[in-house]
Scaffold this active site. Sequence first.
Site, mmCIF file in Angstrom:
data_model
loop_
_atom_site.group_PDB
_atom_site.id
_atom_site.type_symbol
_atom_site.label_atom_id
_atom_site.label_comp_id
_atom_site.label_asym_id
_atom_site.label_seq_id
_atom_site.Cartn_x
_atom_site.Cartn_y
_atom_site.Cartn_z
ATOM 1 N N SER A 39 32.225 39.178 45.087
ATOM 2 C CA SER A 39 30.808 39.281 45.449
ATOM 3 C C SER A 39 30.537 39.352 46.954
ATOM 4 O O SER A 39 29.380 39.476 47.357
ATOM 5 C CB SER A 39 30.018 38.121 44.838
ATOM 6 O OG SER A 39 29.799 38.361 43.461
ATOM 7 N N LYS A 53 28.055 33.974 52.357
ATOM 8 C CA LYS A 53 28.232 34.531 51.012
ATOM 9 C C LYS A 53 29.556 34.105 50.395
ATOM 10 O O LYS A 53 30.577 34.067 51.071
ATOM 11 C CB LYS A 53 28.154 36.065 51.080
ATOM 12 C CG LYS A 53 28.121 36.752 49.717
ATOM 13 C CD LYS A 53 26.768 36.579 49.057
ATOM 14 C CE LYS A 53 26.785 37.046 47.610
ATOM 15 N NZ LYS A 53 27.546 36.120 46.720
ATOM 16 N N LYS A 107 28.398 42.234 48.036
ATOM 17 C CA LYS A 107 26.936 42.235 48.142
ATOM 18 C C LYS A 107 26.442 42.150 49.583
ATOM 19 O O LYS A 107 25.267 42.424 49.852
ATOM 20 C CB LYS A 107 26.359 41.086 47.307
ATOM 21 C CG LYS A 107 26.618 41.242 45.812
ATOM 22 C CD LYS A 107 25.928 40.159 45.008
ATOM 23 C CE LYS A 107 26.207 40.308 43.521
ATOM 24 N NZ LYS A 107 27.516 39.809 43.115
ATOM 25 N N SER A 113 24.089 35.167 43.998
ATOM 26 C CA SER A 113 25.005 36.301 43.842
ATOM 27 C C SER A 113 24.664 37.128 42.607
ATOM 28 O O SER A 113 25.554 37.561 41.865
ATOM 29 C CB SER A 113 26.457 35.802 43.768
ATOM 30 O OG SER A 113 27.352 36.827 44.094
#
Length: 313
Positions: A63, A225, A66, A123
């Site tokens: 992820s 993140k 992203k 996420s």
Amino acid sequence: MQRSFSRLCPLLLAWLLAAAFLMAAAQPTLASALPARAAILVNLDSGRVLYEKNADAPIPPASLTKIMTMYLAMDAVKARRLRLDTRVRVPAAAASVGGSSMHLAAGDSVPLVRLLAGMAVVSGNDAAMTVASKVGGDTRAFVRQMNGRARRLGLSRTTFKNPTGLPAAGQKTSARDMMRLCQAYLKAHPTAMRFHGMRYFLHRGLTLRNTNALLGSMNGVNGLKTGWTVASGYNLVVTASRGKTRLLAVVMGAASREQRDAAARKLLEAGFRQPRDPKKVEASLDSARLGPTASIGQAKKRASAKSALTSRR
């Protein structure tokens, strides 16, 4: 005399090898100090890399993908092709994508600002697919944009296959590429930190907690993140500020959330202690791994090895 010397030589060699082995075992290694397959630490103000470990190794981004999805969405806002309050319809394919989710339903009309928050905080794969469809026209066109931007940024070890980071053959990146992506992203869109610094997010009556557990639990951490798939392991990009020092750490391929977070903590603490000197950062990581009790044990091992060698000469 020669006979005695020839008999002693093999014994002396064996003692020397044993002593060398003990001393080598006593030396700390950074690979064991940091429980992750790859990592990198950079001072965001000077741009100097303070530490790296397997920073160019290919690892699926999970992820962390992203970050690029949000980058292109923020580009669209900056270019006034979209506004943060633009309402975006959720396609059926996005609502059913699976994996981590902000619980969107097909046909929902959701402001872009909430979709960005859903990507940053929980996420949301559904949010990423919805944003990609809106910004790129369709997800395939959006992925082409992602890879085009990666090439322009010099991310030579990165290939994106989707906007979410869900497993896909050939999808890869490296810790160094993620560092470079985040540097460019934060420089172009410093206001994006409003999303990455959110500890909680309320949507559809649910209070959703940020997947970055260092937010609120480590002094100075303000983003960024997380990511995980079976193939990638546990990944994390994290930013932190203390006083005039701003750091960014990337940890990839840890075996668990706990190891990933511990590795990021070690890197950041070492960086804040020595924000300008990579050699001192490495020394600080060694010291943090060994601790006072372990350091005494290491000293005893060295003394024991030396004593054994001396007594047998």
